[in-house]
Design an enzyme around this catalytic site. Sequence first.
Site, PDB file in Angstrom:
ATOM      1  CE  LYS A 211      -7.090   1.209   3.671  1.00  0.00           C
ATOM      2  NZ  LYS A 211      -5.955   2.237   4.123  1.00  0.00           N
TER       3      LYS A 211
ATOM      4  CB  CYS B  30      -4.078  -1.320   4.740  1.00  0.00           C
ATOM      5  SG  CYS B  30      -2.927  -1.387   5.999  1.00  0.00           S
TER       6      CYS B  30
ATOM      7  CD  GLU C 251      -2.935   1.373   3.126  1.00  0.00           C
ATOM      8  OE1 GLU C 251      -2.176   0.843   4.189  1.00  0.00           O
ATOM      9  OE2 GLU C 251      -3.502   1.662   2.902  1.00  0.00           O
TER      10      GLU C 251
HETATM   11  N1  LIG Z   1      -3.101   1.571   6.784  1.00  0.00           N
HETATM   12  C1  LIG Z   1      -3.794   1.654   7.021  1.00  0.00           C
HETATM   13  O1  LIG Z   1      -5.086   0.941   6.450  1.00  0.00           O
HETATM   14  C2  LIG Z   1      -3.672   0.704   8.347  1.00  0.00           C
HETATM   15  C3  LIG Z   1      -4.327  -0.030   9.330  1.00  0.00           C
HETATM   16  C4  LIG Z   1      -4.279  -0.434  10.353  1.00  0.00           C
HETATM   17  O2  LIG Z   1      -2.911  -0.022  11.434  1.00  0.00           O
HETATM   18  C5  LIG Z   1      -5.201  -1.246  10.894  1.00  0.00           C
HETATM   19  O3  LIG Z   1      -5.954  -1.533  10.704  1.00  0.00           O
HETATM   20  O4  LIG Z   1      -4.448  -1.623  12.180  1.00  0.00           O
END
Ligand SMILES: NC(=O)CCC(=O)C(=O)O
Length: 268
Positions: free
Chosen positions: A111, A146, A40
């Site tokens: 996303k 993510c 990501e």
């Molecule tokens: N960039 C993100 O989506 C981080 C997600 C995260 O840190 C988490 O779900 O815990």
Amino acid sequence: MRASLIQIAVDPDESVEARRVRAASLVVAQRVADLVILPELWPVGAFAYTAFAAEAEPLEGPTHEAMAKAAAEAGVWLHAGSFVERAEDGTLYNTSLVFSPEGERVAAYRKIHRFGFDQGEAVMMGAGEELVTVALPDTTLGLATCYDLRFPEQFRGLVDAGAETLVVAAGWPERRRSHWTLLAQARAVENQAYVLAVGTAGTHGDVQQAGHSIVVDPWGEVLGQAGADEEVLTVELDADKVRATREQFPALKDRRLGLTSPLRGRPH
Ligand SMILES: NC(=O)CCC(=O)C(=O)O
């Protein structure tokens, strides 16, 4: 099918352009793979919120161009991870791109679940509205980014749309590494699908990254896991294993959809 997950390090002391050139050469070096995956927001860093607006690109900007070229040069299917997209109306999105071995873009995924609650991505970016699957010759990919990993309904939707290999491009923090491993395995077991989850190494936005990219098979076995530093994790996948697992242990067929809540209709 051989998949290579490129767990690239994202640190603020390397420029976006230098990292783009480096990412392209890491992809080209994976010529022996069928599928290559980047994480990501590797150009800027998933937690480098203050740089999002300045580093935003149109859909077919420099990252798109470099990744299309790298996919064609390597002759691989490339999930190029995500970058900060600036749409024509000015909205920013966390957008992933997938290219064919000829360098044609075959998918773009914005996303769906934005991370940060009342700050960062959650307030700076628009949310994607569409589930995205990509049919490859041997398997169908389902795309996630993510924080999406925490939302099982997205993955079930991808499976209902035909996904057999669930790809998660991430920039996951070290602080919640145990969740990363646990959730990747859970998504694989409950969906009887491969999960290929690739994170970044390094530290950006003062957030140390977990690395530990992971590949889980449809039975929940971990086929490989990276360490904390920059690394390429390569695994062999057997697309028939998804079909065999779903046939031999057909739990997906036992879903009970459309149940009503016992509270529904009660006076309150
Ligand atoms: N960039 C993100 O989506 C981080 C997600 C995260 O840190 C988490 O779900 O815990």
